[in-house]
Design a protein around this motif. Structure first.
Motif, mmCIF file in Angstrom:
data_model
loop_
_atom_site.group_PDB
_atom_site.id
_atom_site.type_symbol
_atom_site.label_atom_id
_atom_site.label_comp_id
_atom_site.label_asym_id
_atom_site.label_seq_id
_atom_site.Cartn_x
_atom_site.Cartn_y
_atom_site.Cartn_z
ATOM 1 N N VAL A 1 0.826 -1.217 0.000
ATOM 2 C CA VAL A 1 0.000 0.000 0.000
ATOM 3 C C VAL A 1 0.858 1.264 0.000
ATOM 4 O O VAL A 1 0.335 2.377 0.038
ATOM 5 C CB VAL A 1 -0.973 0.031 1.208
ATOM 6 N N GLY A 2 2.190 1.095 -0.040
ATOM 7 C CA GLY A 2 3.081 2.253 -0.073
ATOM 8 C C GLY A 2 3.407 2.827 1.284
ATOM 9 O O GLY A 2 3.838 3.984 1.390
ATOM 10 N N GLY A 3 3.215 2.031 2.343
ATOM 11 C CA GLY A 3 3.523 2.492 3.693
ATOM 12 C C GLY A 3 4.981 2.278 4.049
ATOM 13 O O GLY A 3 5.814 1.956 3.197
ATOM 14 N N THR A 4 5.295 2.433 5.330
ATOM 15 C CA THR A 4 6.667 2.285 5.826
ATOM 16 C C THR A 4 6.717 1.221 6.906
ATOM 17 O O THR A 4 5.885 1.200 7.815
ATOM 18 C CB THR A 4 7.184 3.620 6.401
ATOM 19 N N CYS A 5 7.709 0.322 6.812
ATOM 20 C CA CYS A 5 7.912 -0.753 7.787
ATOM 21 C C CYS A 5 9.141 -0.448 8.644
ATOM 22 O O CYS A 5 10.242 -0.273 8.110
ATOM 23 C CB CYS A 5 8.115 -2.090 7.082
ATOM 24 N N VAL A 6 8.933 -0.375 9.938
ATOM 25 C CA VAL A 6 10.037 -0.199 10.889
ATOM 26 C C VAL A 6 10.295 -1.559 11.523
ATOM 27 O O VAL A 6 9.407 -2.147 12.140
ATOM 28 C CB VAL A 6 9.687 0.842 11.966
ATOM 29 N N LEU A 7 11.512 -2.074 11.345
ATOM 30 C CA LEU A 7 11.836 -3.419 11.802
ATOM 31 C C LEU A 7 12.605 -3.397 13.116
ATOM 32 O O LEU A 7 13.531 -2.605 13.294
ATOM 33 C CB LEU A 7 12.696 -4.147 10.760
#
Length: 522
Positions: free
Chosen positions: A246-252
């Protein structure tokens, strides 16, 4: 989203009419829209969508040109959460290779079986798990024919540095990848026997990610904090693939730790959480969490185990603007089978939600008859999200897949409105003198007790009744007695459901994914 009928894996399935054909194409759609946006943040590093695309193609190119990896060959990875894990996942998607994400908590014997059974051509690990990888290299029969890659700041003899994979070009002879092709082999926990490698497909992962988006209303503003392992479907599909689609951001996070979790929650303005209940329970026990609110969070999802209602109520005070979604799924269903909708009556609170779009579910009783509304039976699941089967496992496929349905082993019921309720694991159902007792019913009740922190109910052998009920409880701060627990249950449930034995422990055995290991308790 419009559905249409199509044939996959010798099954007639409902699929989304407008869908990306492969995971690579799903990522590329986000790259086109958000090339310079941060896609992944991990350990102080970040990578944009365009960088994720280019670097994953560089890794793919190295696999093809330098290591001779062909479509359908397996690449095992023994890694914690990080950018490298993500690059490897999408690299495999580009070239039609099959990723084998290994549970880092497993012993060498278990990992050895998975690498050998999958006949992996490449193994990737990092410094933390290097000792385990070294011991594996000593016993793997085909070690000389395998390529081993190490994520490390320092070179190590006999290992290809991961950085070498990012030094070349990103052009290779294009492999034709179909949506029915495998993308992963994720091995089940194996608590009841030899682990089974579930064959996840591009088709299944894509439909899972799209269903999460539809039911949870996520978009390019979504920012998720991934603290569960990427080697499980919740982290890999429910968060990473879903949010990137969806074009979001993943913080791992490499692994869950309370203080760094809370710091990232605020610093990164996280909007989407998806965890096992154990993580939420641990958060509530932390003073730094309990004194604050987190207005940025818009979605709190949970699954993998029962969530105590007291925990949900307390979380709602800390996430005042969030929608809460109970979910149900498994490795074999590419993560979701049912998701709680945004709005539902309070009477549905014990449900795991409505089936996702395209899911075909039914309940089968002990006589093989299909159950009606409010009748109880084993949950059978068919759909585009269900895996093709198990890797090289004739017996597992015969026993677990019937007429295109996966036999979940979960005992459930469906109400008049189509909401699904999970009552117990089939193997955990207790038969006391001919009376079927669902352990989850007793566990849910005991979670209402003000001094019960965690509980597991199991059946133990008995000469008279065959099985009797035993409750294993982690108390809160106040002391508890066996008589108090028995009285609490007896006032609310039938007498045969009252635990015959009660044991108090400091903690319950769980795997890294937070799932309760009842076999160990038994």
């Amino acid at each position: 989203m419009e559905l249409q009928s199509a044939n996959f894996f010798n099954r007639r399935l409902q699929v989304f009419k407008d869908r990306p054909q492969t995971i690579s194409k799903m990522l590329y759609l986000s790259v086109q829209k958000y090339p310079d946006k941060k896609a992944i943040i991990s350990n102080g590093q970040c990578i944009t969508y365009l960088e994720l695309w280019r670097q994953s193609r560089q890794v793919a190119t190295y696999f093809v040109k330098k290591l001779g990896v062909k479509k359908g060959e397996r690449i095992s990875i023994l890694l914690g959460n990080g950018i490298e894990f993500s690059l490897l996942f999408f690299a495999c998607a580009h070239i039609g290779a099959i990723l084998v994400p290994l549970n880092t908590r497993l012993k060498e014997k278990e990992i050895h079986y998975m690498i050998s059974q999958s006949r992996s051509k490449v193994i990737v690990t990092d410094e933390e798990f290097l000792p385990k990888a070294e011991r594996l290299r000593e016993v793997l029969v085909d070690h000389s024919q395998m390529h081993t890659i190490l994520v490390s700041s320092e070179p190590h003899k006999d290992y290809i540095p991961f950085n070498d994979l990012l030094m070349g070009d990103n052009e290779y002879d294009q492999t034709v990848v179909f949506e029915s092709d495998p993308i992963t082999l994720i091995y089940t926990s194996g608590t009841t026997g030899v682990p089974k490698g579930a064959i996840g497909s591009h088709l299944g992962f894509i439909h899972a990610a799209m269903n999460y988006r539809i039911r949870m209303k996520t978009d390019e503003k979504t920012r998720t904090l991934i603290a569960v392992p990427l080697f499980h479907v919740t982290g890999l599909i429910g968060q990473l693939l879903h949010v990137l689609s969806v074009g979001g951001t993943c913080v791992l996070m490499r692994r869950f730790k309370i203080e760094p979790f809370l710091e990232l929650l605020k610093k990164e303005k996280i909007t989407f959480l998806f965890n096992v209940p154990t993580i939420y329970v641990k958060l509530l026990s932390e003073k730094k969490f309990s004194i604050d609110q987190y207005e940025s969070v818009r979605t709190v999802a949970y699954g993998g185990a029962a969530m105590p209602y007291e925990v949900i109520s307390k979380l709602q005070s800390h996430f005042p603007d969030a929608n809460f979604h109970n979910t149900y799924g498994a490795t074999e269903t590419s993560s979701p089978t049912s998701i709680m909708p945004l709005y539902y009556p309070h009477s549905k609170q014990k449900s795991v939600g409505l089936p996702i779009l395209g899911a075909d579910i039914k309940l089968i009783d002990q006589d093989g008859r299909e159950c009606g509304v409010e009748e109880i039976g084993e949950l059978y699941i068919k759909g585009s999200h269900v895996v093709e089967g198990y890797w090289n496992n004739v017996v597992g496929n015969r026993d677990s897949f019937k007429d295109g349905y996966w036999c979940s082993g979960d005992i459930a019921r469906i109400d008049h409105d189509g909401f699904l309720y999970i009552l117990d694991r089939k193997k955990d159902m207790i038969n006391r003198g001919g009376e079927n007792i669902y352990s989850l019913e007793i566990e849910n009740l005991l979670y209402d007790h003000p001094n019960v922190k965690e509980v597991a109910v199991v059946g133990i052998p008995d000469v008279t009744f065959g099985e009797i009920v035993k409750a294993v409880i982690v108390p809160k701060h106040s002391p508890l007695t066996e008589q108090e627990i028995k009285r609490f249950v007896n006032e609310r449930l039938a007498d045969y459901k009252v635990p015959a034995q009660v044991e108090f422990v400091k903690e319950l055995p769980r795997n890294l994914g937070g799932k309760l290991l009842k076999a160990q308790l038994k």
